[in-house]
Write a protein that holds these residues in place. Structure first.
Motif, mmCIF file in Angstrom:
data_model
loop_
_atom_site.group_PDB
_atom_site.id
_atom_site.type_symbol
_atom_site.label_atom_id
_atom_site.label_comp_id
_atom_site.label_asym_id
_atom_site.label_seq_id
_atom_site.Cartn_x
_atom_site.Cartn_y
_atom_site.Cartn_z
ATOM 1 N N PHE A 15 11.880 0.452 -7.661
ATOM 2 C CA PHE A 15 12.521 -0.236 -6.523
ATOM 3 C C PHE A 15 11.535 -0.991 -5.616
ATOM 4 O O PHE A 15 11.821 -2.302 -5.185
ATOM 5 C CB PHE A 15 13.165 1.234 -5.110
ATOM 6 N N ILE A 16 9.880 -0.153 -5.592
ATOM 7 C CA ILE A 16 8.970 -0.423 -5.158
ATOM 8 C C ILE A 16 8.587 -1.851 -5.443
ATOM 9 O O ILE A 16 8.277 -2.592 -4.677
ATOM 10 C CB ILE A 16 7.836 0.678 -5.366
ATOM 11 N N ASP A 17 8.925 -2.156 -6.679
ATOM 12 C CA ASP A 17 8.546 -3.753 -6.849
ATOM 13 C C ASP A 17 9.130 -4.698 -6.759
ATOM 14 O O ASP A 17 8.820 -5.760 -6.768
ATOM 15 C CB ASP A 17 8.141 -3.828 -8.519
ATOM 16 N N ILE A 18 10.771 -4.262 -6.919
ATOM 17 C CA ILE A 18 11.484 -5.505 -6.268
ATOM 18 C C ILE A 18 11.176 -5.230 -5.120
ATOM 19 O O ILE A 18 11.220 -6.482 -4.610
ATOM 20 C CB ILE A 18 13.003 -4.623 -6.107
ATOM 21 N N LEU A 19 10.540 -4.252 -4.339
ATOM 22 C CA LEU A 19 10.569 -5.002 -3.382
ATOM 23 C C LEU A 19 9.024 -6.180 -2.952
ATOM 24 O O LEU A 19 9.590 -6.587 -2.339
ATOM 25 C CB LEU A 19 10.568 -3.445 -2.174
ATOM 26 N N ARG A 20 7.845 -5.491 -3.337
ATOM 27 C CA ARG A 20 7.544 -6.202 -3.511
ATOM 28 C C ARG A 20 7.580 -7.887 -3.892
ATOM 29 O O ARG A 20 7.017 -8.600 -3.571
ATOM 30 C CB ARG A 20 5.863 -5.652 -4.671
ATOM 31 N N ILE A 21 8.245 -7.742 -5.160
ATOM 32 C CA ILE A 21 8.914 -9.579 -5.572
ATOM 33 C C ILE A 21 9.559 -10.528 -4.683
ATOM 34 O O ILE A 21 8.886 -11.567 -3.981
ATOM 35 C CB ILE A 21 9.928 -9.538 -6.329
ATOM 36 N N ARG A 22 9.986 -9.365 -3.162
ATOM 37 C CA ARG A 22 10.561 -10.170 -2.082
ATOM 38 C C ARG A 22 9.832 -9.898 -1.190
ATOM 39 O O ARG A 22 9.781 -11.859 0.006
ATOM 40 C CB ARG A 22 11.779 -8.849 -1.698
ATOM 41 N N LEU A 23 8.754 -9.072 -1.040
ATOM 42 C CA LEU A 23 8.104 -9.368 0.356
ATOM 43 C C LEU A 23 6.700 -11.031 -0.787
ATOM 44 O O LEU A 23 6.323 -11.650 0.196
ATOM 45 C CB LEU A 23 7.006 -8.547 0.520
ATOM 46 N N ALA A 24 6.462 -10.763 -1.910
ATOM 47 C CA ALA A 24 5.773 -11.746 -2.519
ATOM 48 C C ALA A 24 6.227 -13.418 -2.015
ATOM 49 O O ALA A 24 5.794 -14.409 -1.445
ATOM 50 C CB ALA A 24 5.674 -11.852 -3.578
ATOM 51 N N SER A 25 7.348 -12.725 -2.069
ATOM 52 C CA SER A 25 8.292 -14.894 -2.252
ATOM 53 C C SER A 25 7.864 -15.146 -0.152
ATOM 54 O O SER A 25 8.138 -16.468 -0.074
ATOM 55 C CB SER A 25 10.012 -14.546 -1.679
ATOM 56 N N LEU A 26 8.938 -14.139 0.772
ATOM 57 C CA LEU A 26 8.356 -13.795 2.418
ATOM 58 C C LEU A 26 7.003 -14.494 2.220
ATOM 59 O O LEU A 26 6.940 -15.462 3.368
ATOM 60 C CB LEU A 26 9.069 -12.772 2.960
ATOM 61 N N THR A 27 5.923 -14.321 1.723
ATOM 62 C CA THR A 27 5.034 -14.204 1.861
ATOM 63 C C THR A 27 4.607 -15.513 1.303
ATOM 64 O O THR A 27 2.871 -15.537 1.836
ATOM 65 C CB THR A 27 3.772 -13.416 2.307
ATOM 66 N N GLY A 28 4.785 -16.194 0.613
ATOM 67 C CA GLY A 28 4.290 -17.209 -0.802
ATOM 68 C C GLY A 28 3.053 -17.975 -1.888
ATOM 69 O O GLY A 28 2.788 -18.027 -1.808
ATOM 70 N N LYS A 48 -3.197 -7.889 -12.615
ATOM 71 C CA LYS A 48 -4.149 -7.906 -12.335
ATOM 72 C C LYS A 48 -4.495 -6.358 -11.278
ATOM 73 O O LYS A 48 -5.087 -5.626 -10.316
ATOM 74 C CB LYS A 48 -4.369 -8.876 -10.573
ATOM 75 N N SER A 49 -3.032 -5.522 -11.600
ATOM 76 C CA SER A 49 -2.380 -4.609 -10.931
ATOM 77 C C SER A 49 -2.834 -3.132 -11.846
ATOM 78 O O SER A 49 -2.154 -3.357 -12.885
ATOM 79 C CB SER A 49 -1.612 -4.101 -10.314
ATOM 80 N N SER A 50 -3.786 -2.785 -11.038
ATOM 81 C CA SER A 50 -3.846 -1.205 -12.957
ATOM 82 C C SER A 50 -2.645 -0.637 -12.913
ATOM 83 O O SER A 50 -2.996 -0.023 -14.024
ATOM 84 C CB SER A 50 -5.565 -0.721 -12.348
ATOM 85 N N ARG A 51 -1.694 -0.289 -11.830
ATOM 86 C CA ARG A 51 -0.652 0.518 -11.737
ATOM 87 C C ARG A 51 0.180 -0.419 -13.115
ATOM 88 O O ARG A 51 0.581 0.759 -13.982
ATOM 89 C CB ARG A 51 -0.414 0.332 -10.423
ATOM 90 N N GLN A 52 -0.205 -0.955 -13.576
ATOM 91 C CA GLN A 52 1.295 -1.787 -14.030
ATOM 92 C C GLN A 52 0.347 -1.236 -15.700
ATOM 93 O O GLN A 52 1.266 -1.277 -16.295
ATOM 94 C CB GLN A 52 1.128 -3.277 -14.389
ATOM 95 N N THR A 53 -0.731 -0.525 -16.366
ATOM 96 C CA THR A 53 -1.417 -0.208 -17.339
ATOM 97 C C THR A 53 0.086 1.364 -17.665
ATOM 98 O O THR A 53 -0.223 1.053 -18.750
ATOM 99 C CB THR A 53 -2.803 0.292 -17.647
ATOM 100 N N ALA A 54 0.681 1.564 -16.863
ATOM 101 C CA ALA A 54 1.217 2.494 -17.160
ATOM 102 C C ALA A 54 3.176 2.536 -17.225
ATOM 103 O O ALA A 54 3.777 2.759 -16.954
ATOM 104 C CB ALA A 54 0.774 3.852 -16.638
ATOM 105 N N PHE A 55 3.577 1.535 -16.487
ATOM 106 C CA PHE A 55 4.553 0.715 -16.154
ATOM 107 C C PHE A 55 4.981 -0.610 -16.599
ATOM 108 O O PHE A 55 4.415 -1.720 -16.366
ATOM 109 C CB PHE A 55 4.687 1.415 -14.092
ATOM 110 N N THR A 56 6.005 -0.380 -17.160
ATOM 111 C CA THR A 56 6.461 -1.758 -17.514
ATOM 112 C C THR A 56 7.992 -2.650 -16.024
ATOM 113 O O THR A 56 7.469 -3.452 -15.904
ATOM 114 C CB THR A 56 8.017 -2.189 -18.761
ATOM 115 N N GLY A 57 8.673 -1.736 -15.770
ATOM 116 C CA GLY A 57 9.102 -1.498 -14.266
ATOM 117 C C GLY A 57 9.959 -3.102 -14.149
ATOM 118 O O GLY A 57 10.523 -3.513 -15.507
#
Length: 254
Positions: free
Chosen positions: A236-249, A185-194
């Motif tokens: 690094f940002i996406d690792i933080l996003r994964i952790r945030l996604a977990s914390l916010t259910g 769903k994120s347009s940023r992913q089109t240029a990044f596998t991360g």
């Protein structure tokens, strides 16, 4: 009449792969599968290529009824792999890099560990693995990234980023629909596998799937898609996003 479930599904994600097609990477994978002793299917999942790759894949698929092509919108590797893995019908489902940086024959090494494990990971860091032609900056970038992964997301996995991973049908159908950061769903992913692999393995650990790392052979092929500084920051940002996604259910409890 229902078609029998193949033993092995292989998913190859692609994006503008003319160079690798000319080098014979797809032929190499297909040759192995033709000689494979169990039933199989090959799914070529394209990420909206613009260089004629899709047309070449569609022509290639006419060689064998066990080959199929998925034409996806350009959303990045994560959603492209997800599309292929969920379309697959195999008892065991492998996704691998299109360039065959890990040769398809190494799937035999992963299959030695089924059905004792649900997720079997090709690893460039496990004892006995072989790495060829890897630039120093790539190795340094990978080790630094894995240190962050170990601390913040998936402790105990030495190489989350190797693009050679085998999943049971059950693990596939449980994990891939639950991807959130790399849902497509994120347009940023089109240029990044991360950190797509990190999110997937974070979920595998969360839902208590049995995981095993297996040493493989890996060869570096030059690509212009990796920017060490930019990609390190984004991962690094996406690792933080994964952790945030977990914390916010964002990930269901079961």
């Amino acid at each position: 009449m229902n078609t029998p479930m193949p033993f092995l599904s292989v998913v190859l994600p692609s994006y503008n792969e003319k160079k690798n097609l000319k080098r014979g990477a797809l032929d190499e994978a297909y040759q192995f599968l033709k000689d494979f002793e169990r039933s199989w299917e090959l799914i070529l999942s394209d990420d909206g290529s613009t260089d004629g790759t899709l047309e070449t894949l569609e022509a290639f698929a006419k060689k064998d009824t066990r080959i199929s092509v998925l034409a996806n919108q350009h959303r990045g590797k994560g959603p492209t792999v997800k599309s292929g893995m969920l379309a697959a019908q195999g008892k065991w489902r492998l996704f691998a890099d299109f360039d065959q940086s890990t040769p398809m024959r190494d799937v035999r090494e992963l299959l030695k560990y089924v059905p004792d494990y649900d997720v079997v990971l090709g690893s460039r860091e496990a004892s006995g693995a072989k790495r060829e032609k890897e630039p120093f900056y790539r190795h340094l970038m990978g080790r630094g990234f894995n240190l962050l992964v170990q601390i913040l997301a998936v402790p105990g996995i030495a190489d989350t980023q190797c693009g050679f991973k085998l999943f049971s049908a059950e693990a596939t159908e449980k994990l891939f629909p639950k991807l959130w950061v790399y849902s497509g769903k994120s347009s940023r992913q089109t240029a990044f596998t991360g950190a797509f692999d990190v999110e997937l393995l974070y979920l595998a650990k969360k839902y208590h799937f049995r995981m095993k790392e297996v040493p493989i052979k890996w060869q570096h092929f030059h690509t212009d898609r990796v920017n060490p500084i930019r990609d390190s920051v984004l991962m690094f940002i996406d690792i933080l996003r994964i952790r945030l996604a977990s914390l916010t259910g964002k990930y269901p409890k079961s």
